[in-house]
Design a protein around this motif. Structure first.
Motif, PDB file in Angstrom:
ATOM      1  N   UNK A   1       0.822  -1.212   0.000  1.00  0.00           N
ATOM      2  CA  UNK A   1       0.000   0.000   0.000  1.00  0.00           C
ATOM      3  C   UNK A   1       0.853   1.257   0.000  1.00  0.00           C
ATOM      4  N   UNK A   2       1.930   1.248   0.774  1.00  0.00           N
ATOM      5  CA  UNK A   2       2.825   2.402   0.807  1.00  0.00           C
ATOM      6  C   UNK A   2       3.469   2.611  -0.559  1.00  0.00           C
ATOM      7  N   UNK A   3       3.925   1.542  -1.185  1.00  0.00           N
ATOM      8  CA  UNK A   3       4.554   1.649  -2.506  1.00  0.00           C
ATOM      9  C   UNK A   3       3.560   2.172  -3.532  1.00  0.00           C
ATOM     10  N   UNK A   4       2.346   1.653  -3.514  1.00  0.00           N
ATOM     11  CA  UNK A   4       1.311   2.156  -4.443  1.00  0.00           C
ATOM     12  C   UNK A   4       1.008   3.620  -4.177  1.00  0.00           C
ATOM     13  N   UNK A   5       0.971   3.981  -2.915  1.00  0.00           N
ATOM     14  CA  UNK A   5       0.734   5.380  -2.559  1.00  0.00           C
ATOM     15  C   UNK A   5       1.830   6.297  -3.066  1.00  0.00           C
ATOM     16  N   UNK A   6       3.072   5.879  -2.926  1.00  0.00           N
ATOM     17  CA  UNK A   6       4.199   6.675  -3.423  1.00  0.00           C
ATOM     18  C   UNK A   6       4.168   6.784  -4.937  1.00  0.00           C
ATOM     19  N   UNK A   7       3.815   5.701  -5.615  1.00  0.00           N
ATOM     20  CA  UNK A   7       3.696   5.748  -7.073  1.00  0.00           C
ATOM     21  C   UNK A   7       2.610   6.727  -7.496  1.00  0.00           C
ATOM     22  N   UNK A   8       1.505   6.728  -6.778  1.00  0.00           N
ATOM     23  CA  UNK A   8       0.395   7.630  -7.082  1.00  0.00           C
ATOM     24  C   UNK A   8       0.825   9.082  -6.940  1.00  0.00           C
ATOM     25  N   UNK A   9       1.588   9.382  -5.908  1.00  0.00           N
ATOM     26  CA  UNK A   9       1.991  10.749  -5.612  1.00  0.00           C
ATOM     27  C   UNK A   9       3.097  11.242  -6.537  1.00  0.00           C
ATOM     28  N   UNK A  10       3.980  10.376  -6.964  1.00  0.00           N
ATOM     29  CA  UNK A  10       5.171  10.828  -7.684  1.00  0.00           C
ATOM     30  C   UNK A  10       5.109  10.692  -9.199  1.00  0.00           C
ATOM     31  N   UNK A  11       4.091  10.057  -9.725  1.00  0.00           N
ATOM     32  CA  UNK A  11       4.026   9.917 -11.178  1.00  0.00           C
ATOM     33  C   UNK A  11       2.579   9.862 -11.629  1.00  0.00           C
ATOM     34  N   UNK A  12       2.377  10.101 -12.882  1.00  0.00           N
ATOM     35  CA  UNK A  12       1.056   9.967 -13.461  1.00  0.00           C
ATOM     36  C   UNK A  12       0.165  11.184 -13.295  1.00  0.00           C
ATOM     37  N   UNK A  13      -1.109  11.012 -13.594  1.00  0.00           N
ATOM     38  CA  UNK A  13      -2.059  12.134 -13.596  1.00  0.00           C
ATOM     39  C   UNK A  13      -2.236  12.799 -12.225  1.00  0.00           C
ATOM     40  N   UNK A  14      -2.209  12.033 -11.152  1.00  0.00           N
ATOM     41  CA  UNK A  14      -2.361  12.639  -9.826  1.00  0.00           C
ATOM     42  C   UNK A  14      -1.195  13.575  -9.532  1.00  0.00           C
ATOM     43  N   UNK A  15       0.008  13.136  -9.832  1.00  0.00           N
ATOM     44  CA  UNK A  15       1.185  13.979  -9.600  1.00  0.00           C
ATOM     45  C   UNK A  15       1.104  15.252 -10.443  1.00  0.00           C
ATOM     46  N   UNK A  16       0.670  15.132 -11.693  1.00  0.00           N
ATOM     47  CA  UNK A  16       0.529  16.315 -12.555  1.00  0.00           C
ATOM     48  C   UNK A  16      -0.529  17.265 -12.013  1.00  0.00           C
ATOM     49  N   UNK A  17      -1.665  16.723 -11.566  1.00  0.00           N
ATOM     50  CA  UNK A  17      -2.727  17.570 -11.020  1.00  0.00           C
ATOM     51  C   UNK A  17      -2.255  18.287  -9.756  1.00  0.00           C
ATOM     52  N   UNK A  18      -1.497  17.587  -8.924  1.00  0.00           N
ATOM     53  CA  UNK A  18      -0.999  18.171  -7.683  1.00  0.00           C
ATOM     54  C   UNK A  18       0.047  19.241  -7.977  1.00  0.00           C
ATOM     55  N   UNK A  19       0.932  18.970  -8.913  1.00  0.00           N
ATOM     56  CA  UNK A  19       1.944  19.950  -9.292  1.00  0.00           C
ATOM     57  C   UNK A  19       1.297  21.170  -9.954  1.00  0.00           C
ATOM     58  N   UNK A  20       0.303  20.937 -10.774  1.00  0.00           N
ATOM     59  CA  UNK A  20      -0.431  22.043 -11.383  1.00  0.00           C
ATOM     60  C   UNK A  20      -1.086  22.902 -10.313  1.00  0.00           C
ATOM     61  N   UNK A  21      -1.659  22.258  -9.315  1.00  0.00           N
ATOM     62  CA  UNK A  21      -2.267  22.985  -8.206  1.00  0.00           C
ATOM     63  C   UNK A  21      -1.224  23.843  -7.487  1.00  0.00           C
ATOM     64  N   UNK A  22      -0.031  23.284  -7.261  1.00  0.00           N
ATOM     65  CA  UNK A  22       1.039  24.034  -6.609  1.00  0.00           C
ATOM     66  C   UNK A  22       1.361  25.306  -7.389  1.00  0.00           C
ATOM     67  N   UNK A  23       1.557  25.185  -8.696  1.00  0.00           N
ATOM     68  CA  UNK A  23       1.926  26.357  -9.487  1.00  0.00           C
ATOM     69  C   UNK A  23       0.778  27.352  -9.612  1.00  0.00           C
ATOM     70  N   UNK A  24      -0.439  26.852  -9.758  1.00  0.00           N
ATOM     71  CA  UNK A  24      -1.586  27.755  -9.842  1.00  0.00           C
ATOM     72  C   UNK A  24      -1.725  28.546  -8.547  1.00  0.00           C
ATOM     73  N   UNK A  25      -1.689  27.850  -7.417  1.00  0.00           N
ATOM     74  CA  UNK A  25      -1.853  28.529  -6.132  1.00  0.00           C
ATOM     75  C   UNK A  25      -0.669  29.443  -5.829  1.00  0.00           C
ATOM     76  N   UNK A  26       0.522  29.083  -6.288  1.00  0.00           N
ATOM     77  CA  UNK A  26       1.679  29.970  -6.127  1.00  0.00           C
ATOM     78  C   UNK A  26       1.450  31.262  -6.902  1.00  0.00           C
ATOM     79  N   UNK A  27       0.974  31.131  -8.123  1.00  0.00           N
ATOM     80  CA  UNK A  27       0.696  32.306  -8.948  1.00  0.00           C
ATOM     81  C   UNK A  27      -0.325  33.209  -8.266  1.00  0.00           C
ATOM     82  N   UNK A  28      -1.395  32.623  -7.836  1.00  0.00           N
ATOM     83  CA  UNK A  28      -2.454  33.386  -7.186  1.00  0.00           C
ATOM     84  C   UNK A  28      -1.983  33.991  -5.867  1.00  0.00           C
TER      85      UNK A  28
END
Length: 185
Positions: free
Chosen positions: A8-35
């Motif tokens: 479960x931990x490995x799957x969780x780390x994969x979810x956070x560090x790659x793929x669409x979830x990671x992109x959405x989270x990183x996008x959120x970081x940059x959007x909120x930084x801009x704002x």
């Protein structure tokens, strides 16, 4: 049990560090930084000669626009699609941030903050629902916690960087930083 927990931990780390979830989270970081560069906006309004009431108005219309339009965006989201609203939110943020570079009247500043409130609402509702759709139901609380931290991190770091920029280069460069961060989003 320990093997299942490790999986479960490995799957969780994969979810956070790659793929669409990671992109959405990183996008959120940059959007909120801009704002979040606009946390320093009261200093700009004050420098332009704005009163405390004008500072409150310029800052408050942003929240008012967001409160009023989020429910409407929620209704349209399923009909039009999340991607449209995420892109619309980013576009509105970039365009309004760029316009701050040449804006000096309180009425125009307030209007630009309304546009930012609309942009925030469009992006936030769409990206949040996108994250909910990406994550299995049993991991949503955990995933939304990480997603939320990405926004808070942007909210914490952007004003610090912004204050350094304002002191050394001036407010136009702060607004350009917002444009740049929004562009990355």
């Amino acid at each position: 049990r320990s093997k299942r927990a490790a999986t479960l931990v490995i799957r969780g780390l994969e979810l956070v560090t790659s793929g669409p979830f990671a992109r959405a989270t990183l996008t959120n970081f940059f959007f909120m930084s801009s704002l979040s560069c606009f946390i320093l906006l009261p200093l700009y309004v004050h420098r332009l000669g704005g009163t405390e009431a004008e500072i409150g108005l310029v800052q408050g219309v942003y929240s008012a626009a967001g409160i009023l339009c989020q429910p409407v965006i929620g209704l349209w989201l399923d009909r039009i699609g999340r991607r449209f609203f995420m892109r619309l939110g980013v576009f509105l943020l970039i365009a309004s941030s760029a316009a701050f570079v040449v804006s000096h009247s309180m009425a125009l500043l307030a209007a630009l903050r309304v546009v930012q409130g609309l942009g925030f609402s469009a992006f936030f509702v769409a990206n949040y629902m996108h994250v909910v759709d990406l994550v299995p139901a049993e991991r949503r609380g955990w995933a939304l916690g990480i997603y939320g931290v990405s926004g808070f991190l942007g909210t914490a770091l952007a004003p610090v960087a912004g204050e350094i920029i304002v002191r050394r280069l001036g407010f136009p460069w702060l607004f350009m930083l917002s444009v740049l961060l929004g562009g990355v989003a």
